[in-house]
Motif scaffolding. Structure first.
Motif, short mmCIF file in Angstrom:
data_model
loop_
_atom_site.label_atom_id
_atom_site.label_comp_id
_atom_site.label_asym_id
_atom_site.label_seq_id
_atom_site.Cartn_x
_atom_site.Cartn_y
_atom_site.Cartn_z
N ARG A 308 -41.96 -66.07 -53.20
CA ARG A 308 -42.50 -64.87 -53.87
C ARG A 308 -42.69 -65.07 -55.36
O ARG A 308 -43.75 -64.76 -55.93
CB ARG A 308 -41.57 -63.68 -53.62
CG ARG A 308 -41.93 -62.43 -54.43
CD ARG A 308 -40.91 -61.33 -54.27
NE ARG A 308 -39.59 -61.73 -54.75
CZ ARG A 308 -39.21 -61.65 -56.03
NH1 ARG A 308 -40.05 -61.23 -56.96
NH2 ARG A 308 -37.98 -62.01 -56.38
N GLN A 309 -41.67 -65.61 -56.05
CA GLN A 309 -41.75 -65.71 -57.51
C GLN A 309 -42.82 -66.71 -57.94
O GLN A 309 -43.51 -66.49 -58.94
CB GLN A 309 -40.38 -66.09 -58.08
CG GLN A 309 -39.38 -64.93 -57.99
CD GLN A 309 -38.01 -65.30 -58.52
OE1 GLN A 309 -37.22 -65.92 -57.82
NE2 GLN A 309 -37.74 -64.94 -59.75
N ARG A 310 -43.00 -67.81 -57.21
CA ARG A 310 -44.07 -68.75 -57.56
C ARG A 310 -45.44 -68.09 -57.41
O ARG A 310 -46.31 -68.23 -58.28
CB ARG A 310 -44.01 -69.99 -56.66
CG ARG A 310 -45.13 -70.99 -56.93
CD ARG A 310 -45.13 -72.17 -55.98
NE ARG A 310 -45.55 -71.84 -54.63
CZ ARG A 310 -46.83 -71.74 -54.25
NH1 ARG A 310 -47.81 -71.88 -55.14
NH2 ARG A 310 -47.13 -71.47 -52.99
N GLN A 312 -46.13 -64.83 -57.48
CA GLN A 312 -46.30 -63.78 -58.49
C GLN A 312 -46.58 -64.36 -59.87
O GLN A 312 -47.39 -63.81 -60.63
CB GLN A 312 -45.04 -62.91 -58.54
CG GLN A 312 -44.88 -61.99 -57.34
CD GLN A 312 -43.64 -61.12 -57.46
OE1 GLN A 312 -42.56 -61.62 -57.77
NE2 GLN A 312 -43.79 -59.83 -57.23
N LEU A 313 -45.93 -65.48 -60.20
CA LEU A 313 -46.17 -66.11 -61.49
C LEU A 313 -47.62 -66.57 -61.60
O LEU A 313 -48.26 -66.39 -62.65
CB LEU A 313 -45.22 -67.29 -61.69
CG LEU A 313 -45.40 -68.08 -63.00
CD1 LEU A 313 -45.16 -67.18 -64.21
CD2 LEU A 313 -44.46 -69.29 -63.03
N HIS A 328 -49.86 -58.36 -58.82
CA HIS A 328 -48.83 -59.38 -58.64
C HIS A 328 -47.44 -58.78 -58.48
O HIS A 328 -46.50 -59.46 -58.08
CB HIS A 328 -48.83 -60.36 -59.81
CG HIS A 328 -48.27 -59.81 -61.07
ND1 HIS A 328 -48.95 -58.92 -61.89
CD2 HIS A 328 -47.06 -59.99 -61.68
CE1 HIS A 328 -48.21 -58.60 -62.92
NE2 HIS A 328 -47.05 -59.23 -62.82
N ASP A 348 -40.95 -58.24 -60.55
CA ASP A 348 -42.04 -59.14 -60.91
C ASP A 348 -41.62 -60.59 -60.71
O ASP A 348 -40.60 -60.88 -60.08
CB ASP A 348 -42.52 -58.87 -62.34
CG ASP A 348 -41.44 -59.16 -63.39
OD1 ASP A 348 -40.44 -59.85 -63.06
OD2 ASP A 348 -41.60 -58.71 -64.54
N GLN A 349 -42.39 -61.51 -61.30
CA GLN A 349 -42.18 -62.94 -61.08
C GLN A 349 -40.89 -63.46 -61.67
O GLN A 349 -40.43 -64.56 -61.31
CB GLN A 349 -43.36 -63.73 -61.67
CG GLN A 349 -43.47 -63.70 -63.18
CD GLN A 349 -44.18 -62.45 -63.69
OE1 GLN A 349 -44.54 -61.57 -62.91
NE2 GLN A 349 -44.39 -62.39 -64.99
#
Length: 510
Positions: A308-310, A312-313, A328, A348-349
C-alpha cells in the motif's frame, strides 16, 4: 499403517482421474549431460484454442493462442483433455516412466473449477549450463575440486511457477524464457563466482586487460570514498536474477503485439547455485522450507495491502498517473458527497496508523488501493502488485494504464544449504495462490510429515506423492455445493500448482 496411508493417497488421486498413484518424477541428468541447458523449444502439448484475458486484444488472441501444459508432464492428447476438464479436476503429475526431475523433485497441478477457460498456471524445471562470456583475468584457470562447473562454466538448477491472469500467454512465455535471461545475466559472473576473492569493481573492456581500482581520478571530496563497499558473490547472483526479471518483462512489452502475449503472471523462481538456494518472488505465490518440523518462510505475498505505502507514494509523487479519477489516500470506506467538510479517518503513504482529516472535494475520487484480503485491488482492477506482463492492462471503462503501479522486480531470499545437515524429510515447498488461499503453513508442514513418513527415505516417488497430497488437500472433493474440504469449507477453485524440492536428497552441495 504405511500401506493404509499409501492406499488413501492412491485412492484420492485415482478418483480425480489423475495418473496412477505414486508416480516417479524424471531423474536429474548428470552435469555433463545437461549441456546445453536450454534446448530448442518443443511443443509443450497438443495445441488447443484459448480465450484471451480481459486486458488483451479480443479476437486475435483467441485465434492465435494455444493451450499448453509443462513439457515434463508428457501429456498425450487424451491426458491433455483430462487436464483441461473443469468437472473432474484430475491431478496431473509427471508419469512413472522416463528420467526424474532434478533432485527427484515432486510436482502436481490441477485446473480451476471454472474460473477461466484453461489452466493459466505454468511450471518449468531445468538444469541450465552457463558458459562464461569472457575471462576476467585473461588466463586459464583450473577448476577447484568439488565445484559445480564444467569447462570454465557453471550449472544451476532452476524451478519456476508462473500464475497467469487475464490469459495464459504471459505465464507460458515466462516459463519458456525466464531461465534463459538468468543464464545470460550470469555469463559475466562465471569466473568471478568461482574465485574466492572479492568481486572486481569493474570488468575489463577486453579480455586480459588489467582491472583498475584506482579512485584518484574521482572529482570532489574523497572522504566518502575512503573505503570500497563490500560486495558479496551472493549479491551478484541476486542482482542477476533481478535484472533477468526486468529483461523478461521488457521482452513481453516488445512482443505483446506480434506474439499476442496476453495478460500477466506472478512469478516464483528458485535457483540453486554453488551451495545456495535463491528464492525470487514477484506476486502472490509463496515458498516455505519445512526443516525438521520448523517452518521457514522464503517469500511473502505482494498485494495491494502489503504494498500500500509504495503504491500511495507513487501516486503522491506522480499524480498524473491517477488521471484525476483516483486519490492516493486510503479511507476505511468510500467517501460520500454528503460527508464533505466532516472529519474522517484516513492514512497516506507515510502512515501505518490512522488519523482524522477534513474531507475535501478530491477525496470523493475512488481510492488507489481499495478492499481487503483477497478482494484488495489496485485501481479497482488487479489484486497483485508485482509480476510480469500486464502491459495492456487498463482501468475498466478507461484508458488509464495500471502498469506504472506494478513492479516486475522480485524479492530474493537466500538459503545456504551448506550451513545445515538436512535429512530426506526436509523440503522446500513452492505453491501458487491456489494452494495458500485455503492451506496454512502449519497445515502444509503437517502434510509433509504425514506423507513422507509413509515412504522409505530413499524412495524418489515420495516427493511427487507429497505434491499430490497438497494439491488434493487444497482442491477438496466434489459435493452438491462445489468443491469442499473435510471441514466443509470451500476448497480452492483456482488453478493449483505445487513443487516439492527435497533439501536432503541431492547429496553434497559443494
Amino acid at each position: 499403517m504405511l500401506n493404509r496411508v499409501r492406499s488413501a493417497v492412491a485412492h484420492l488421486v485415482s478418483s480425480g482421474g489423475a495418473p496412477p498413484p505414486r508416480p516417479k518424477s524424471p531423474d536429474l541428468p548428470n552435469a555433463t549431460s545437461a549441456l546445453p541447458a536450454a534446448p530448442p523449444e518443443k511443443p509443450r502439448s497438443p495445441p488447443a484454442r484459448s480465450r484471451g484475458g480481459s486486458a488483451a486484444p479480443a479476437k486475435t488472441v483467441e485465434a492465435r493462442a494455444s493451450f499448453s501444459r509443462p513439457t515434463f508432464l508428457q501429456l498425450s492428447p487424451g491426458g491433455l483433455r483430462r487436464a483441461d476438464d473443469h468437472a473432474g479436476r484430475a491431478v496431473q503429475s509427471p508419469p512413472d516412466t522416463g528420467r526424474r526431475l532434478p533432485w527427484s523433485t515432486g510436482y502436481a497441478e490441477v485446473i480451476n473449477a471454472g474460473k477461466s477457460r484453461h489452466n493459466e498456471d505454468q511450471a518449468c524445471c531445468e538444469v541450465v549450463y552457463v558458459e562464461g562470456r569472457r575471462s576476467v583475468s585473461g588466463a586459464p584457470r583450473e577448476p577447484s575440486r568439488g565445484q559445480l562447473f564444467l569447462h570454465q562454466g557453471l550449472c544451476f538448477y532452476y524451478w519456476g511457477l508462473f500464475d497467469g491472469h487475464a490469459g495464459g500467454g504471459a505465464a507460458e512465455m515466462a516459463s519458456r524464457l525466464l531461465h534463459r535471461h538468468i543464464r545470460e545475466q550470469l555469463k559475466d559472473l562465471v569466473e568471478i563466482l568461482q574465485d574466492p576473492s572479492p568481486p572486481p569493481l569493474c570488468l575489463p573492456s577486453t579480455p586480459g586487460a588489467p582491472i583498475s581500482s584506482d579512485s584518484s581520478h574521482l572529482v570532489g571530496p574523497q572522504s566518502c570514498w575512503s573505503s570500497q563497499k563490500e560486495v558479496t558473490h551472493e549479491s551478484l547472483v541476486v542482482g542477476a536474477i533481478e535484472n533477468a526479471f526486468q529483461l523478461m518483462d521488457e521482452q513481453m512489452a516488445r512482443e505483446r503485439r506480434g506474439h499476442q502475449v496476453e495478460g500477466g503472471c506472478c512469478a516464483l523462481v528458485v535457483v540453486y547455485l554453488l551451495g545456495k538456494v535463491y528464492v525470487a518472488n514477484a506476486g502472490d505465490s509463496r515458498a516455505i522450507i519445512v526443516r525438521n518440523g520448523e517452518i521457514i518462510p522464503m517469500s511473502r505475498e505482494f498485494t495491494p495491502e502489503t504494498e500500500r505505502q509504495r503504491l500511495q507514494l507513487l501516486g503522491f509523487l506522480k499524480p498524473e498517473l491517477l488521471g484525476g479519477e483516483f486519490t492516493h489516500l486510503e479511507f476505511p470506506r468510500r467517501v460520500q458527497p454528503k460527508e464533505l467538510g466532516q472529519r474522517m479517518l484516513y492514512r497516506d503513504q507515510n502512515m501505518t496508523g490512522w488519523a482524522y482529516k477534513k474531507i475535501e472535494l478530491e477525496d470523493l475520487r475512488f481510492p488507489l488501493v481499495c478492499g481487503e484480503g483477497k478482494k484488495a485491488r489496485v485501481m479497482a482492477t488487479i489484486g497483485v502488485t508485482r509480476g510480469l506482463g500486464d502491459h495492456n492492462l487498463k482501468v475498466c471503462s478507461s484508458t488509464l494504464p495500471i502498469k506504472p503501479f506494478l513492479s516486475c522486480f522480485p524479492e530474493v531470499r537466500v538459503y545456504d544449504l551448506t550451513q545445515y545437515e538436512h535429512c530426506p524429510d526436509d523440503v522446500l515447498v513452492l505453491g501458487t495462490d491456489g494452494l495458500w488461499d485455503v492451506t496454512s503453513d502449519c497445515e502444509v508442514a503437517t502434510t509433509v510429515d504425514k506423507v513422507l513418513s509413509a515412504y522409505e527415505p530413499n524412495d524418489p516417488s515420495r516427493y511427487t506423492a507429497l505434491a499430490q497430497a497438497l494439491v488434493l488437500g487444497a482442491r477438496g472433493t466434489p459435493r452438491d455445493r462445489g468443491w469442499r474440504l473435510p471441514n466443509n469449507k470451500l476448497g480452492s477453485g483456482d488453478d493449483i500448482s505445487v513443487f516439492v524440492i527435497p533439501l536432503g536428497g541431492p547429496g553434497s552441495y559443494s
